[in-house]
Every structure is written in structure tokens, then in C-alpha cells.
Design an enzyme around this catalytic site. Structure first.
Site, PDB file in Angstrom:
ATOM      1  N   ASN A 132       0.857  -1.181   0.000  1.00  0.00           N
ATOM      2  CA  ASN A 132       0.000   0.000   0.000  1.00  0.00           C
ATOM      3  C   ASN A 132       0.896   1.235   0.000  1.00  0.00           C
ATOM      4  O   ASN A 132       1.512   1.555   1.013  1.00  0.00           O
ATOM      5  CB  ASN A 132      -0.885  -0.051   1.268  1.00  0.00           C
ATOM      6  CG  ASN A 132      -1.700   1.210   1.457  1.00  0.00           C
ATOM      7  OD1 ASN A 132      -1.798   2.048   0.566  1.00  0.00           O
ATOM      8  ND2 ASN A 132      -2.297   1.335   2.638  1.00  0.00           N
ATOM      9  N   TRP A 133       0.960   1.897  -1.153  1.00  0.00           N
ATOM     10  CA  TRP A 133       1.848   3.067  -1.263  1.00  0.00           C
ATOM     11  C   TRP A 133       1.258   4.302  -0.592  1.00  0.00           C
ATOM     12  O   TRP A 133       1.924   5.313  -0.477  1.00  0.00           O
ATOM     13  CB  TRP A 133       2.159   3.352  -2.744  1.00  0.00           C
ATOM     14  CG  TRP A 133       3.255   2.490  -3.305  1.00  0.00           C
ATOM     15  CD1 TRP A 133       3.722   1.313  -2.780  1.00  0.00           C
ATOM     16  CD2 TRP A 133       4.042   2.733  -4.480  1.00  0.00           C
ATOM     17  NE1 TRP A 133       4.739   0.806  -3.549  1.00  0.00           N
ATOM     18  CE2 TRP A 133       4.953   1.675  -4.608  1.00  0.00           C
ATOM     19  CE3 TRP A 133       4.041   3.721  -5.450  1.00  0.00           C
ATOM     20  CZ2 TRP A 133       5.879   1.583  -5.657  1.00  0.00           C
ATOM     21  CZ3 TRP A 133       4.950   3.647  -6.501  1.00  0.00           C
ATOM     22  CH2 TRP A 133       5.867   2.592  -6.594  1.00  0.00           C
ATOM     23  N   LYS A 134      -0.017   4.222  -0.202  1.00  0.00           N
ATOM     24  CA  LYS A 134      -0.692   5.382   0.422  1.00  0.00           C
ATOM     25  C   LYS A 134      -0.529   6.605  -0.481  1.00  0.00           C
ATOM     26  O   LYS A 134      -0.506   6.462  -1.706  1.00  0.00           O
ATOM     27  CB  LYS A 134      -0.157   5.593   1.841  1.00  0.00           C
ATOM     28  CG  LYS A 134      -0.216   4.303   2.665  1.00  0.00           C
ATOM     29  CD  LYS A 134       0.021   4.497   4.129  1.00  0.00           C
ATOM     30  CE  LYS A 134      -0.089   3.158   4.842  1.00  0.00           C
ATOM     31  NZ  LYS A 134       0.023   3.254   6.292  1.00  0.00           N
ATOM     32  N   HIS A 156      -9.418   1.027   5.227  1.00  0.00           N
ATOM     33  CA  HIS A 156      -8.141   1.207   5.931  1.00  0.00           C
ATOM     34  C   HIS A 156      -8.369   2.138   7.118  1.00  0.00           C
ATOM     35  O   HIS A 156      -9.166   3.068   7.033  1.00  0.00           O
ATOM     36  CB  HIS A 156      -7.101   1.786   4.959  1.00  0.00           C
ATOM     37  CG  HIS A 156      -5.719   1.782   5.520  1.00  0.00           C
ATOM     38  ND1 HIS A 156      -5.296   2.697   6.450  1.00  0.00           N
ATOM     39  CD2 HIS A 156      -4.667   0.952   5.309  1.00  0.00           C
ATOM     40  CE1 HIS A 156      -4.040   2.432   6.779  1.00  0.00           C
ATOM     41  NE2 HIS A 156      -3.646   1.368   6.097  1.00  0.00           N
ATOM     42  N   GLU A 204      -6.761   4.521   8.186  1.00  0.00           N
ATOM     43  CA  GLU A 204      -6.540   5.943   7.880  1.00  0.00           C
ATOM     44  C   GLU A 204      -7.777   6.559   7.237  1.00  0.00           C
ATOM     45  O   GLU A 204      -7.993   7.767   7.333  1.00  0.00           O
ATOM     46  CB  GLU A 204      -5.292   6.085   6.999  1.00  0.00           C
ATOM     47  CG  GLU A 204      -4.021   5.840   7.795  1.00  0.00           C
ATOM     48  CD  GLU A 204      -2.835   5.359   6.980  1.00  0.00           C
ATOM     49  OE1 GLU A 204      -2.865   5.445   5.741  1.00  0.00           O
ATOM     50  OE2 GLU A 204      -1.876   4.872   7.616  1.00  0.00           O
ATOM     51  N   GLU A 224      -5.136  -5.000  10.835  1.00  0.00           N
ATOM     52  CA  GLU A 224      -4.118  -3.975  11.010  1.00  0.00           C
ATOM     53  C   GLU A 224      -4.369  -3.218  12.315  1.00  0.00           C
ATOM     54  O   GLU A 224      -5.192  -2.276  12.343  1.00  0.00           O
ATOM     55  CB  GLU A 224      -4.153  -2.986   9.846  1.00  0.00           C
ATOM     56  CG  GLU A 224      -3.885  -3.630   8.507  1.00  0.00           C
ATOM     57  CD  GLU A 224      -3.306  -2.620   7.518  1.00  0.00           C
ATOM     58  OE1 GLU A 224      -2.195  -2.868   7.030  1.00  0.00           O
ATOM     59  OE2 GLU A 224      -3.941  -1.585   7.280  1.00  0.00           O
ATOM     60  N   GLY A 236       2.860   2.029  10.787  1.00  0.00           N
ATOM     61  CA  GLY A 236       3.853   3.081  10.633  1.00  0.00           C
ATOM     62  C   GLY A 236       4.621   3.412  11.903  1.00  0.00           C
ATOM     63  O   GLY A 236       5.306   4.433  11.968  1.00  0.00           O
ATOM     64  N   SER A 280       3.634  -2.366  10.321  1.00  0.00           N
ATOM     65  CA  SER A 280       5.075  -2.480  10.563  1.00  0.00           C
ATOM     66  C   SER A 280       5.661  -3.840  10.158  1.00  0.00           C
ATOM     67  O   SER A 280       6.545  -4.360  10.845  1.00  0.00           O
ATOM     68  CB  SER A 280       5.418  -2.142  12.011  1.00  0.00           C
ATOM     69  OG  SER A 280       5.077  -0.790  12.296  1.00  0.00           O
ATOM     70  N   GLY A 297       2.845  -1.219   4.240  1.00  0.00           N
ATOM     71  CA  GLY A 297       2.871   0.193   3.875  1.00  0.00           C
ATOM     72  C   GLY A 297       4.278   0.636   3.517  1.00  0.00           C
ATOM     73  O   GLY A 297       4.768   0.397   2.412  1.00  0.00           O
ATOM     74  N   GLY A 298       4.952   1.255   4.475  1.00  0.00           N
ATOM     75  CA  GLY A 298       6.257   1.870   4.226  1.00  0.00           C
ATOM     76  C   GLY A 298       7.254   0.971   3.512  1.00  0.00           C
ATOM     77  O   GLY A 298       7.960   1.419   2.594  1.00  0.00           O
TER      78      GLY A 298
HETATM   79  P1  PGA Z   1       3.069   0.113   7.582  1.00  0.00           P
HETATM   80  O1  PGA Z   1       1.567   0.357   7.063  1.00  0.00           O
HETATM   81  O2  PGA Z   1       3.562  -1.156   6.969  1.00  0.00           O
HETATM   82  O3  PGA Z   1       3.832   1.334   7.100  1.00  0.00           O
HETATM   83  O4  PGA Z   1       3.004   0.022   9.079  1.00  0.00           O
HETATM   84  C1  PGA Z   1       0.679  -0.716   6.914  1.00  0.00           C
HETATM   85  C2  PGA Z   1      -0.627  -0.231   6.353  1.00  0.00           C
HETATM   86  O5  PGA Z   1      -1.112   0.851   6.739  1.00  0.00           O
HETATM   87  O6  PGA Z   1      -1.219  -0.923   5.497  1.00  0.00           O
END
Ligand code: PGA
Length: 249
Positions: free
Chosen positions: A11-13, A97, A99, A167, A173, A212, A233-234
């Protein structure tokens, strides 16, 4: 219980410009040379989907989006419909998600409506659930995710391809992750909640862990019973890091 092949989704967000397409290219080439033992999906921002679709060209890396609107079309300035995403080349879509739940006020009912529309457009939804730190500390993690599953999965998912991603909000993150035992407990609860919601028709849906996930913790997390993959994510932004996770399967 019958398990489908593991699924690792990046997920590049709200990250990614044309200049970053080289990371997708590098991923594609690495997996052509040495195929993954799992499904691999990249979910770039909507602006990059079409260009990434051309670049990936139906190869081993599948393409997903990060959200869609609950309506198939209409007067919703700034929004992207499920049909637009398939038209651009996406085959999966992340929905609910944290977010979006926290930052855009999305409810379980909103997520279910989006999933309904996504499935109708031929997309495979990845539906996210997860507790906040306060909810975990209050001992409510299982109750929260079970409630989210009950409310966020529409009837139309039965028998269709979809995934759920667990999640924990406090692990996204932050570099913090639950213990392996804590992940297993919640994944087992999610499996039961999916069964309660959709019956056996939901048994093939993989339950991804997200929050993470890095190359150095991926293998042990992916080995937990009922962990059917990862939502990253990251560490999905750089091909070398994402590959480190994919090789943990
Ligand atoms: P992260 O994000 O791997 O940067 O913790 C995961 C996500 O939000 O899907």
C-alpha cells in the site's frame, strides 16, 4: 481449513510519482527472474494505476487501488469509482483502511457499501479491520475486530474472491507489532467472525496481517497459523524491502 495461496499487498498510500515507477519495474524484473511463492499486489495512488498497469503488463505483479466510492458513478467531485479503477487496470482494492476510517469518518456500513460496489465492478476487496491502542489496552481487540467484520462484509462477498487485513491501528507506521501470539489470537477470531458472517463461503479468504511488516519480521509473522499474507505500507515503497518480505513466504 482450506487455505488459499498467500497474498502480499503493498500500500503506497499518498506516495508515488512517475519517478517512482522504477520500483515497480524492479519488482517485476526480480519476480520474473525468481518467481514469488505467493500473490504479489501493488496498490499505488490512483494517478499511477494506468501507467503501472502498462508497465506491469499482466505479469506476476497484480495491481490494486486504495479506496473507491460506494456509488458506481455520479456527482461526487473528487472521488473515484470502482469502475474507473478497473478501467485503469486495477483488479483489487483496499477498503476500510484505518486511515480512512479515522481520517474520513468511514463507518462499517460505508465500508460494506463500498465492498458491494467494488465486487459488482469485478474488483477483489481487501477489507481492513483493527483496534486502536486504547481498545487493545482495554482488552477489546477481539470484540472490536469481530464487530468490524460483522458490519463491513456485505452478503455479496460470499463465494467471491476477497481478503481481510488485520491492522492494529497502533502498529501502523510505528515500528511496533503485536506479539506472534497476539496476532494468532486475533486472526483466529477473525476467521470465526467471517464464518459467522458468510458461512463456509468465506473460508477461502486469506486474512492478512498489516502494521510495521518489514523484511526482518515477515517470515515469522507469515508462519503464524491463519496469517494468509501481509498488507505492507512503508516497506513496499522500495522494491528491495518489499522483496525481502515476499521472500519470507
Ligand atoms: P506500515 O503500514 O507497513 O507502514 O506500518 C501498513 C498499512 O497501513 O497498510
Amino acid at each position: 481449513m482450506k487455505q488459499s495461496v498467500k497474498l502480499i499487498a503493498g500500500n503506497w498510500k499518498m506516495n508515488g510519482l512517475a519517478v517512482n515507477l522504477g520500483e515497480a519495474e524492479a519488482l517485476k524484473q526480480a519476480l520474473e527472474a525468481d518467481p514469488a511463492a505467493c500473490r504479489v499486489v501493488l496498490c499505488p495512488p490512483a494517478t499511477l494505476i494506468e501507467r503501472m498497469a502498462r508497465l506491469l503488463g499482466g505479469g506476476a505483479v497484480e495491481l490494486g487501488a486504495q479506496d473507491c466510492h460506494a456509488s458506481p458513478s455520479g456527482a461526487f467531485t473528487g472521488s473515484t469509482s470502482a469502475g474507473m479503477l478497473t478501467d485503469a487496470g486495477a483488479r483489487l482494492v483496499i477498503l476500510g483502511h484505518s486511515e480512512r476510517r479515522a481520517g474520513f469518518g468511514e463507518t462499517d456500513a460505508d465500508v460494506a457499501a463500498k465492498a458491494e460496489t467494488a465486487v459488482a465492478a469485478g474488483l477483489e476487496p481487501i477489507i481492513c479491520v483493527g483496534e486502536t491502542l486504547a481498545q487493545r489496552e482495554a482488552g477489546e481487540a477481539v470484540a472490536v475486530v469481530s464487530r468490524q467484520i460483522a458490519g463491513s462484509l456485505p452478503d455479496s462477498l460470499a463465494g467471491r474472491p476477497f481478503a481481510v487485513a488485520y491492522e492494529p491501528v497502533w502498529a501502523i507506521g510505528t515500528g511496533r507489532t503485536p506479539t506472534l501470539e497476539e496476532i494468532e489470537v486475533v486472526h483466529r477470531a477473525i476467521r470465526l467472525a467471517i464464518r459467522a458472517r458468510l458461512g463456509e463461503a468465506g473460508d477461502i479468504a486469506p486474512i492478512l496481517y498489516g502494521g510495521s511488516v518489514k523484511p526482518d519480521n515477515a517470515a515469522e509473522i507469515l508462519a503464524i497459523p491463519e496469517v494468509g499474507g501481509a498488507l505492507v505500507g512503508g516497506a513496499s515503497l522500495k522494491a528491495v524491502d518489499f522483496l525481502g518480505i515476499i521472500r519470507g513466504v
